[in-house]
Design a protein around this motif. Structure first.
Motif, PDB file in Angstrom:
ATOM      1  N   GLY A 225       0.842  -1.193   0.000  1.00 29.48           N
ATOM      2  CA  GLY A 225       0.000   0.000   0.000  1.00 29.48           C
ATOM      3  C   GLY A 225       0.871   1.235   0.000  1.00 29.48           C
ATOM      4  N   ASN A 226       0.224   2.381  -0.226  1.00 31.14           N
ATOM      5  CA  ASN A 226       0.934   3.658  -0.189  1.00 31.14           C
ATOM      6  C   ASN A 226       0.677   4.289   1.173  1.00 31.14           C
ATOM      7  N   PRO A 227       1.724   4.561   1.938  1.00 34.75           N
ATOM      8  CA  PRO A 227       1.512   5.059   3.305  1.00 34.75           C
ATOM      9  C   PRO A 227       0.930   6.475   3.376  1.00 34.75           C
ATOM     10  N   GLY A 228       0.822   7.164   2.241  1.00 38.89           N
ATOM     11  CA  GLY A 228       0.210   8.508   2.261  1.00 38.89           C
ATOM     12  C   GLY A 228      -1.224   8.410   2.755  1.00 38.89           C
ATOM     13  N   GLU A 229      -1.529   9.037   3.903  1.00 35.15           N
ATOM     14  CA  GLU A 229      -2.838   8.843   4.541  1.00 35.15           C
ATOM     15  C   GLU A 229      -3.710  10.097   4.380  1.00 35.15           C
ATOM     16  N   PHE A 230      -4.981   9.902   4.021  1.00 39.61           N
ATOM     17  CA  PHE A 230      -5.896  11.036   3.808  1.00 39.61           C
ATOM     18  C   PHE A 230      -7.230  10.776   4.490  1.00 39.61           C
ATOM     19  N   THR A 231      -7.849  11.834   4.994  1.00 43.30           N
ATOM     20  CA  THR A 231      -9.250  11.685   5.404  1.00 43.30           C
ATOM     21  C   THR A 231     -10.090  11.744   4.130  1.00 43.30           C
ATOM     22  N   MET A 232     -11.355  11.304   4.223  1.00 43.67           N
ATOM     23  CA  MET A 232     -12.201  11.314   3.035  1.00 43.67           C
ATOM     24  C   MET A 232     -12.495  12.749   2.586  1.00 43.67           C
ATOM     25  N   LEU A 233     -12.520  13.672   3.557  1.00 40.86           N
ATOM     26  CA  LEU A 233     -12.725  15.072   3.187  1.00 40.86           C
ATOM     27  C   LEU A 233     -11.528  15.602   2.402  1.00 40.86           C
ATOM     28  N   GLU A 234     -10.332  15.213   2.861  1.00 39.94           N
ATOM     29  CA  GLU A 234      -9.123  15.642   2.121  1.00 39.94           C
ATOM     30  C   GLU A 234      -9.131  15.068   0.711  1.00 39.94           C
ATOM     31  N   LEU A 235      -9.560  13.790   0.621  1.00 43.11           N
ATOM     32  CA  LEU A 235      -9.607  13.157  -0.699  1.00 43.11           C
ATOM     33  C   LEU A 235     -10.588  13.900  -1.606  1.00 43.11           C
ATOM     34  N   ALA A 236     -11.748  14.256  -1.033  1.00 42.12           N
ATOM     35  CA  ALA A 236     -12.750  14.979  -1.818  1.00 42.12           C
ATOM     36  C   ALA A 236     -12.169  16.301  -2.306  1.00 42.12           C
ATOM     37  N   GLU A 237     -11.506  17.017  -1.382  1.00 46.33           N
ATOM     38  CA  GLU A 237     -10.901  18.297  -1.752  1.00 46.33           C
ATOM     39  C   GLU A 237      -9.853  18.084  -2.835  1.00 46.33           C
TER      40      GLU A 237
END
Ligand SMILES: O=C(O)[C@H]1O[C@H](OP(=O)(O)OP(=O)(O)OC[C@H]2O[C@@H](n3ccc(=O)[nH]c3=O)[C@H](O)[C@@H]2O)[C@H](O)[C@@H](O)[C@@H]1O
Length: 458
Positions: A353-365
């Motif tokens: 996996g890619n360790p870059g972690e995002f919240t779903m809000l960050e992903l949406a943005e």
């Protein structure tokens, strides 16, 4: 006795016959020292020497080229058999001729010692799916023979159509819950729908358990190496963060997601039992959230949803408060990891996996900003110029909006892989950031959504 004596004496008489009277082809005449000039003379007459030299040349050329000719021949015969079974697509249960095509696993053709590596015959279950089809491309690209098994529940022929005329490619419609016999060197076992929407609609515990059992049985029978694509879901709603392979997980055994989580945990158990008990060479990959071209448009997973929704000018659906986290890897990074694992000596399990972690809000943005930036022709950091242009050319709504929806049961709160084991033992790590990967996926989705709309006459 008398007769024998007579024969012998007549033979002796023949030996004393002068050379001039004997046949020029008699072996006796060649033994005579004086016959050498005659032989040379014979050789040089009527360009006989020239013919001999040409013959030697033709013979040597044949023996030098013979291995590669026989390899070509094998490939052609494989393709002929494949076509006779079904030209690239078999809609009925596989017949024996499918696994008669070309002899033992990867032993087609003779490769001269020291030239290249042995061509392998590899089966990829679920090979018509999103990850599977990218893996198949990689294996075909490096020169191996690939047999795809897929029941097309979520897989699509369109993902493989570009390989249909390739003689090293075969496609079989088959559900892995039923046994199948194939002579192969390696088995990549991917078959199982991976989207929560799919496995909640139709629990695939049987696919994970029976499918894995059948494929392990095949691996044992033909001595193939077996790679199981397990999942980060084996960690459940993890209490350890980031997750190492040593973490045993926090899984609800009776929840809506259990068919998948527990199914993959059972599959891992089966793989290890076959490894310890029957000596099967197994490899276990725990795959974290992956995105990229060829994902089903209505797959239901978050990246495909956000991208498709934005292109269709629908609001992005964020479940819950959107603060749950995931780590997203681009599909080509995963394929590299799977191949590295299969070719390596370590059983695993390995987090891929890619360790870059995002919240779903960050992903949406991020999804929205990728489109916004590309729309405004603003340079996007970490992106190659060509990709930038590609995305810029697309017409995507820069004013993407968000719509909150209730979250689903047992949704893991946070997930991020610790990939130090894969880095150290497989020499693998992901290379493509979300910023770089998203536009590549947008381009694929946009084309497909456009075609879909055209198909509907919109
Ligand atoms: O790729 C993975 O490792 C795993 O992804 C999924 O698990 P999940 O992480 O829940 O994947 P998504 O359905 O993409 O959901 C990710 C997060 O986004 C949220 N989400 C999803 C869809 C959506 O439209 N909006 C949204 O906010 C979900 O609630 C969840 O918190 C599958 O369960 C696994 O098969 C797979 O192995």
């Amino acid at each position: 006795m008398k007769q024998l004596h007579k024969q012998m004496s007549s033979k002796r008489d023949e030996e004393t016959i002068p050379m001039s009277q004997s046949s020029p082809y008699s072996p006796k005449t060649l033994k005579h020292p004086r016959s050498l000039p005659r032989s040379l003379h014979y050789l040089f007459r009527e360009q006989r020497l020239l013919f001999i030299l040409v013959g030697i040349l033709i013979g040597s050329t044949f023996f030098i080229l013979q291995p590669s000719l026989s390899r070509l021949g094998a490939a052609e015969s494989t393709s002929l058999i494949t076509r006779s079974v079904s030209y690239a697509v078999t809609d009925s249960p596989p017949s024996r001729s499918t696994f008669n095509s070309g002899g033992g696993g990867g032993r087609t053709g003779r490769v001269p010692v020291g030239i290249g590596r042995k061509r392998l015959r590899i089966v990829v279950t679920g090979g018509a799916g999103f990850v599977g089809s990218h893996l198949v491309d990689k294996l075909i690209g490096r020169g191996d023979e690939v047999i795809v098994i897929d029941n097309f529940f979520t897989g699509r022929k369109e993902n493989l159509v570009h390989l249909f005329s390739n003689p090293r490619f075969e496609l079989i419609r088959h559900d892995v819950v039923e046994p199948i016999l194939l002579e192969v060197d390696q088995i990549y076992h991917l078959a199982c729908p991976a989207s929560p929407v799919h496995y909640k609609y139709n629990p695939f515990y049987k696919t994970n358990v029976m499918g894995t059992l059948n494929m392990l049985g095949l691996a044992k029978r033909v001595g193939a190496r077996f790679l199981l694509t397990s999942t980060s879901e084996v960690y459940g709603d993890p209490l350890e963060h980031p997750q190492k392979e040593t973490y045993w997980g926090n899984v609800n055994p009776i929840g809506e997601r259990s068919c998948y989580d527990e199914g993959k945990r059972t599959a891992e158990t089966l793989a290890m039992d076959y490894h310890r008990g029957a000596g099967v060479e197994v490899r276990i990959a725990r795959i974290f959230n992956t995105y990229g071209p060829r994902m089903c448009l209505d797959d239901g997973r978050v990246v495909s949803n956000f991208v498709a929704q934005t292109i269709r000018k629908h609001p992005m659906t964020v479940y819950g408060d959107g603060k749950q986290t995931r780590s997203f890897q681009y599909v080509s990074d995963l394929v590299e990891g799977l191949v590295a694992l299969m070719e390596n000596d370590h059983v695993g399990p390995f987090n891929l996996g890619n360790p870059g972690e995002f919240t779903m809000l960050e992903l949406a943005e991020k999804s929205a900003s990728t489109f916004k930036m590309s729309h405004k022709e603003t340079p996007i950091p970490c992106m190659k110029w060509e990709l930038c242009v590609q995305v810029v050319k697309e017409v995507i709504d820069p004013s993407a909006t968000i719509e909150f929806k209730p979250n689903t049961a047992d949704d893991p709160h946070k997930r991020k892989p610790d990939i130090s084991k894969a880095k150290e033992q497989l020499n693998w790590e992901p290379k493509i950031s979300l910023r770089e990967g998203l536009p590549r996926m947008v381009s694929d989705f946009r084309n497909r959504i456009l075609n879909e709309d055209e198909g509907k006459g919109l």
